[in-house]
Design a protein around this motif. Structure first.
Motif, PDB file in Angstrom:
ATOM      1  N   HIS A 142       0.775  -0.999  -0.140  1.00 17.83           N
ATOM      2  CA  HIS A 142      -0.144  -0.204  -0.015  1.00 17.83           C
ATOM      3  C   HIS A 142       1.282   1.295  -0.242  1.00 17.83           C
ATOM      4  O   HIS A 142       1.589   1.316   1.074  1.00 17.83           O
ATOM      5  N   THR A 143       0.923   2.034  -1.322  1.00 18.34           N
ATOM      6  CA  THR A 143       1.752   3.781  -1.173  1.00 18.34           C
ATOM      7  C   THR A 143       1.578   3.725   0.256  1.00 18.34           C
ATOM      8  O   THR A 143       2.140   4.750   0.269  1.00 18.34           O
ATOM      9  N   CYS A 144       0.367   4.347   0.795  1.00 15.10           N
ATOM     10  CA  CYS A 144       0.064   5.389   1.897  1.00 15.10           C
ATOM     11  C   CYS A 144       0.694   4.760   3.034  1.00 15.10           C
ATOM     12  O   CYS A 144       2.047   5.507   3.648  1.00 15.10           O
ATOM     13  N   ALA A 150      17.589  -1.132   4.852  1.00 16.33           N
ATOM     14  CA  ALA A 150      17.255  -0.155   5.905  1.00 16.33           C
ATOM     15  C   ALA A 150      17.329   1.499   5.162  1.00 16.33           C
ATOM     16  O   ALA A 150      17.136   2.119   5.058  1.00 16.33           O
ATOM     17  N   VAL A 151      18.912   1.231   4.989  1.00 12.01           N
ATOM     18  CA  VAL A 151      19.319   2.616   3.966  1.00 12.01           C
ATOM     19  C   VAL A 151      19.461   2.918   2.987  1.00 12.01           C
ATOM     20  O   VAL A 151      18.977   3.949   2.574  1.00 12.01           O
ATOM     21  N   ARG A 152      19.145   1.499   2.429  1.00 12.67           N
ATOM     22  CA  ARG A 152      18.375   2.934   0.967  1.00 12.67           C
ATOM     23  C   ARG A 152      17.302   3.133   0.899  1.00 12.67           C
ATOM     24  O   ARG A 152      16.785   3.818   0.099  1.00 12.67           O
ATOM     25  N   TYR A 153      16.295   2.448   1.638  1.00 13.30           N
ATOM     26  CA  TYR A 153      15.048   2.850   1.783  1.00 13.30           C
ATOM     27  C   TYR A 153      15.178   4.124   2.177  1.00 13.30           C
ATOM     28  O   TYR A 153      13.669   4.273   3.022  1.00 13.30           O
ATOM     29  N   ASP A 154      16.089   4.576   3.676  1.00 13.95           N
ATOM     30  CA  ASP A 154      15.788   5.303   4.977  1.00 13.95           C
ATOM     31  C   ASP A 154      15.180   4.438   5.645  1.00 13.95           C
ATOM     32  O   ASP A 154      14.100   6.126   6.082  1.00 13.95           O
ATOM     33  N   VAL A 155      14.648   3.826   6.245  1.00 13.82           N
ATOM     34  CA  VAL A 155      14.064   3.474   7.407  1.00 13.82           C
ATOM     35  C   VAL A 155      14.798   3.855   8.594  1.00 13.82           C
ATOM     36  O   VAL A 155      15.796   2.530   8.460  1.00 13.82           O
ATOM     37  N   GLU A 156      14.527   4.857   9.285  1.00 10.34           N
ATOM     38  CA  GLU A 156      15.854   4.585  10.284  1.00 10.34           C
ATOM     39  C   GLU A 156      15.365   3.489  11.340  1.00 10.34           C
ATOM     40  O   GLU A 156      16.333   2.858  12.196  1.00 10.34           O
ATOM     41  N   GLY A 157      14.190   3.196  11.746  1.00 11.85           N
ATOM     42  CA  GLY A 157      13.853   2.675  12.877  1.00 11.85           C
ATOM     43  C   GLY A 157      14.334   1.243  12.968  1.00 11.85           C
ATOM     44  O   GLY A 157      15.542   0.416  13.616  1.00 11.85           O
ATOM     45  N   LEU A 158      14.278   0.565  11.587  1.00 13.97           N
ATOM     46  CA  LEU A 158      14.769  -0.907  11.104  1.00 13.97           C
ATOM     47  C   LEU A 158      16.370  -0.674  11.076  1.00 13.97           C
ATOM     48  O   LEU A 158      16.935  -1.387  11.077  1.00 13.97           O
ATOM     49  N   LYS A 159      16.945   0.469  10.780  1.00 15.11           N
ATOM     50  CA  LYS A 159      18.643   0.778  10.504  1.00 15.11           C
ATOM     51  C   LYS A 159      18.826   0.280  11.694  1.00 15.11           C
ATOM     52  O   LYS A 159      20.039   0.123  12.011  1.00 15.11           O
ATOM     53  N   LEU A 160      18.066   1.585  12.679  1.00 20.47           N
ATOM     54  CA  LEU A 160      19.311   0.726  14.007  1.00 20.47           C
ATOM     55  C   LEU A 160      18.644  -0.503  14.705  1.00 20.47           C
ATOM     56  O   LEU A 160      19.644  -1.007  15.727  1.00 20.47           O
ATOM     57  N   VAL A 161      17.222  -0.811  14.451  1.00 21.09           N
ATOM     58  CA  VAL A 161      17.324  -2.290  15.003  1.00 21.09           C
ATOM     59  C   VAL A 161      18.226  -3.231  14.735  1.00 21.09           C
ATOM     60  O   VAL A 161      19.042  -4.651  15.064  1.00 21.09           O
ATOM     61  N   PRO A 164      11.057   7.884   3.413  1.00 21.59           N
ATOM     62  CA  PRO A 164      11.238   8.888   2.882  1.00 21.59           C
ATOM     63  C   PRO A 164      11.456   8.505   1.409  1.00 21.59           C
ATOM     64  O   PRO A 164      11.193   9.452  -0.060  1.00 21.59           O
ATOM     65  N   VAL A 165      11.801   7.444   1.280  1.00 16.06           N
ATOM     66  CA  VAL A 165      12.881   7.147  -0.400  1.00 16.06           C
ATOM     67  C   VAL A 165      11.057   6.492  -0.665  1.00 16.06           C
ATOM     68  O   VAL A 165      10.920   7.573  -2.144  1.00 16.06           O
ATOM     69  N   PHE A 166      10.191   5.970  -0.363  1.00 20.40           N
ATOM     70  CA  PHE A 166       8.899   5.565  -0.474  1.00 20.40           C
ATOM     71  C   PHE A 166       8.148   6.592  -1.097  1.00 20.40           C
ATOM     72  O   PHE A 166       7.608   6.672  -1.949  1.00 20.40           O
ATOM     73  N   ARG A 167       7.534   7.614  -0.313  1.00 20.91           N
ATOM     74  CA  ARG A 167       7.006   8.789  -0.667  1.00 20.91           C
ATOM     75  C   ARG A 167       8.052   9.842  -0.934  1.00 20.91           C
ATOM     76  O   ARG A 167       6.670   9.940  -1.864  1.00 20.91           O
ATOM     77  N   ALA A 168       8.915   9.781  -1.549  1.00 21.09           N
ATOM     78  CA  ALA A 168       9.349  10.521  -2.982  1.00 21.09           C
ATOM     79  C   ALA A 168       9.163   9.771  -4.288  1.00 21.09           C
ATOM     80  O   ALA A 168       8.701  10.330  -5.367  1.00 21.09           O
ATOM     81  N   GLN A 169       9.027   8.425  -4.011  1.00 21.52           N
ATOM     82  CA  GLN A 169       9.098   7.767  -5.482  1.00 21.52           C
ATOM     83  C   GLN A 169       7.896   7.388  -6.296  1.00 21.52           C
ATOM     84  O   GLN A 169       6.812   7.877  -6.981  1.00 21.52           O
ATOM     85  N   PHE A 170       6.625   7.751  -4.718  1.00 24.21           N
ATOM     86  CA  PHE A 170       5.381   7.414  -5.203  1.00 24.21           C
ATOM     87  C   PHE A 170       4.161   9.312  -5.495  1.00 24.21           C
ATOM     88  O   PHE A 170       3.494   8.827  -4.784  1.00 24.21           O
ATOM     89  N   SER A 171       5.615  10.322  -4.755  1.00 25.62           N
ATOM     90  CA  SER A 171       4.330  11.213  -4.803  1.00 25.62           C
ATOM     91  C   SER A 171       4.204  11.577  -5.952  1.00 25.62           C
ATOM     92  O   SER A 171       4.986  11.195  -7.250  1.00 25.62           O
ATOM     93  N   GLY A 172       3.643  12.647  -6.750  1.00 25.19           N
ATOM     94  CA  GLY A 172       3.872  12.887  -7.796  1.00 25.19           C
ATOM     95  C   GLY A 172       2.372  12.704  -8.602  1.00 25.19           C
ATOM     96  O   GLY A 172       2.303  11.380  -8.212  1.00 25.19           O
TER      97      GLY A 172
END
Length: 379
Positions: free
Chosen positions: A219-221, A292-303, A228-236
């Motif tokens: 689900h894109t939402c 996690a770094v590629r898609y900027d998922v900060e929580g997963l990166k920390l885990v 942020p990466v997915f947000r930019a990818q599916f915006s516009g």
């Protein structure tokens, strides 16, 4: 007339436990040298913050607390401010790297088991008051105030405390019988369970990812809210029209992308780790960190950084350090340097003999500067 038997009433008790509550307290100390000039045992406090329904703050002793063994050290504690309260919590103490503009922090101390915080009145029969917990030897003055220290710059020090409050089970129904009105039960489902079901059923999914021939509906939402990466990818206008996305990255495997999606939806990767051996888990954590770094998922990166930090050994620390340096993961990099610097002589030989050490030496010589300075401080 024969006896009429009825089945006995069935006793029932229902309880549920909310997930742990997490928060980060940040305490910026400006004019550090002036606070240091105060006597031992003098402390300063941060503003209070609510985590898990309890009030917390950071208590700092710039000149050490009143104990003799604390002389020469900065002491930092997590303090429970709520009155007549008792709660279990995990906590970590971090120092913010001033040289990197406050974007990175170093883990200085981590409580290995939940600590019981209590401000109950002992005179009323409660346990002995334990207002807070921490470390009276967070860092030596000489190390903190050295010109090479990244933590104290322009007479400014920033301390962070990561708090995880462990909530107790809540009993919502005691006894009931067929003759009594049905008691109202507390909700047993959580938000993460609902989103997990949404991911599994694919109801309302509006995009399909293809990874090495395997399809994943999403689900894109939800993706846009978490990355942020997915947000930019599916915006516009163009992004909103995407219904199928093929991921070309060679290092992205279906199992890794599935684990990434699961974390995005549920904040957990536990099901993805079930049944894996120790080496397989390490490999999965490494690949998840890349994702996690590629898609900027900060929580997963920390885990991922924490999991890899806890699983370091002489055979893997060099290769993990290469990964941390390549991805600019400072928390993991500091943990690897700390591990190597603190290891005993025979284990250090194993590190040098490992496969990853040669790659580290050739590709990231700057890491050896950090390692040398860390060893020098420890010695």
């Amino acid at each position: 007339m024969g006896n009429i038997w009825s089945s006995p009433a069935t006793a029932r008790m229902t309880s549920w436990c909310a997930p742990p509550a997490r928060g980060v307290l940040s305490f910026e100390i400006t004019g550090y040298s002036q606070h240091r000039a105060l006597g031992a045992g003098t402390f300063i406090q941060s503003a209070a913050m609510d985590v898990g329904g309890y009030r917390w703050c950071i208590r700092c002793y710039p000149n050490g607390d009143s104990r003799k063994e604390s002389k020469g050290y900065v002491g930092v504690y997590l303090e429970l401010l709520s009155k007549k309260a008792e709660v279990r919590a995990l906590y970590e103490l971090w120092l913010v790297d001033q040289e990197k503009g406050g974007r990175c922090s170093s883990l200085i101390y981590s409580a290995r088991a939940p600590t019981l915080f209590s401000t109950r009145d002992a005179a009323a029969g409660g346990p002995k008051v334990c207002w807070g917990a921490g470390w009276n030897k967070l860092m030596e003055w000489n190390a903190l105030e050295a010109s090479s220290s990244p933590y104290l710059k322009d007479d400014r020090l920033v301390i962070e405390c990561h708090v995880t409050v462990i909530r107790e089970p809540w009993v919502v129904e005691s006894s009931s019988s067929s003759s009594a009105a049905a008691a109202v039960e507390a909700p047993r489902r959580s938000l993460s369970q609902d989103f997990s079901k949404l991911l599994e059923t694919k109801i309302g999914a509006d995009v399909t990812f293809k990874v090495q021939g395997q399809a994943f509906a999403a689900h894109t939402c939800v993706l846009a809210a978490r990355s942020p990466v997915f947000r930019a990818q599916f915006s516009g206008e163009h992004g909103a029209q995407q219904r199928s996305v093929t991921i070309q990255a060679e290092d992205m495997e279906p199992a890794v992308f599935e684990a990434l999606l699961r974390f995005v939806y549920t904040d957990s990767v536990s099901p993805s780790m079930a049944g894996l051996g120790a080496d397989e888990k390490t490999e999965m954590w490494e690949r998840l960190l890349v994702a996690a770094v590629r898609y900027d998922v900060e929580g997963l990166k920390l885990v991922c950084e924490r999991a890899l930090s806890e699983g370091l050994d002489a055979d893997t620390v060099a290769s993990v350090l290469v990964l941390a340096a390549r991805l600019n993961c400072d928390v993991l990099r500091d943990a690897c340097v700390e591990y190597i610097a603190g290891t005993c002589r025979h284990r250090l030989r194993d590190v040098v003999a490992s496969d990853g050490y040669g790659h580290l030496k050739a590709s990231y010589p700057a890491v050896f500067v950090d390692l040398f300075e860390k060893v020098a401080r420890i010695r």
